[in-house]
Design a protein around this motif. Structure first.
Motif, mmCIF file in Angstrom:
data_model
loop_
_atom_site.group_PDB
_atom_site.id
_atom_site.type_symbol
_atom_site.label_atom_id
_atom_site.label_comp_id
_atom_site.label_asym_id
_atom_site.label_seq_id
_atom_site.Cartn_x
_atom_site.Cartn_y
_atom_site.Cartn_z
ATOM 1 N N UNK A 1 0.829 -1.207 0.000
ATOM 2 C CA UNK A 1 0.000 0.000 0.000
ATOM 3 C C UNK A 1 0.864 1.258 0.000
ATOM 4 N N UNK A 2 1.903 1.253 0.810
ATOM 5 C CA UNK A 2 2.788 2.413 0.872
ATOM 6 C C UNK A 2 3.539 2.599 -0.444
ATOM 7 N N UNK A 3 3.900 1.500 -1.109
ATOM 8 C CA UNK A 3 4.524 1.591 -2.432
ATOM 9 C C UNK A 3 3.573 2.267 -3.424
ATOM 10 N N UNK A 4 2.309 1.888 -3.375
ATOM 11 C CA UNK A 4 1.306 2.484 -4.271
ATOM 12 C C UNK A 4 1.113 3.970 -3.963
ATOM 13 N N UNK A 5 1.076 4.313 -2.690
ATOM 14 C CA UNK A 5 0.927 5.717 -2.295
ATOM 15 C C UNK A 5 2.116 6.528 -2.802
ATOM 16 N N UNK A 6 3.320 6.000 -2.627
ATOM 17 C CA UNK A 6 4.510 6.716 -3.077
ATOM 18 C C UNK A 6 4.498 6.883 -4.599
ATOM 19 N N UNK A 7 4.060 5.872 -5.309
ATOM 20 C CA UNK A 7 3.966 5.952 -6.764
ATOM 21 C C UNK A 7 2.992 7.057 -7.183
ATOM 22 N N UNK A 8 1.856 7.124 -6.515
ATOM 23 C CA UNK A 8 0.875 8.173 -6.807
ATOM 24 C C UNK A 8 1.436 9.555 -6.482
ATOM 25 N N UNK A 9 2.211 9.654 -5.424
ATOM 26 C CA UNK A 9 2.801 10.932 -5.044
ATOM 27 C C UNK A 9 3.807 11.378 -6.106
ATOM 28 N N UNK A 10 4.533 10.438 -6.685
ATOM 29 C CA UNK A 10 5.463 10.773 -7.771
ATOM 30 C C UNK A 10 4.689 11.298 -8.969
ATOM 31 N N UNK A 11 3.551 10.668 -9.268
ATOM 32 C CA UNK A 11 2.715 11.125 -10.377
ATOM 33 C C UNK A 11 2.190 12.529 -10.121
#
Length: 67
Positions: A44-54
């Motif tokens: 979940x945290x990996x997905x959140x970080x990916x979205x934050x990069x976007x």
């Protein structure tokens, strides 16, 4: 100087990911269910970080170590 809210959130997400990964690595969990929960949290945290990069856009320094 006060840290920007977005940068503070990035730091929080990364700190929690490190914490959960370390718990998995050293075996600080009781049983398969708890281990699966920790793995889920890391994902979940990996997905959140990916979205934050976007969100931060292609011209940001989000991926840089100094953030």
């Amino acid at each position: 100087m006060r840290e920007e809210p977005f940068s503070r959130l990035v730091r929080f997400v990364r700190d929690r990911r490190i914490e959960y990964t370390q718990e998995l690595a050293i075996g600080r969990w009781d049983g398969e269910a708890q281990a699966r929960e920790l793995v889920g949290r890391v994902k979940q945290l990996d997905e959140i970080e990916s979205e934050m990069k976007t969100i931060s856009g292609p011209n940001s320094h989000f991926g840089e170590a100094d953030l």
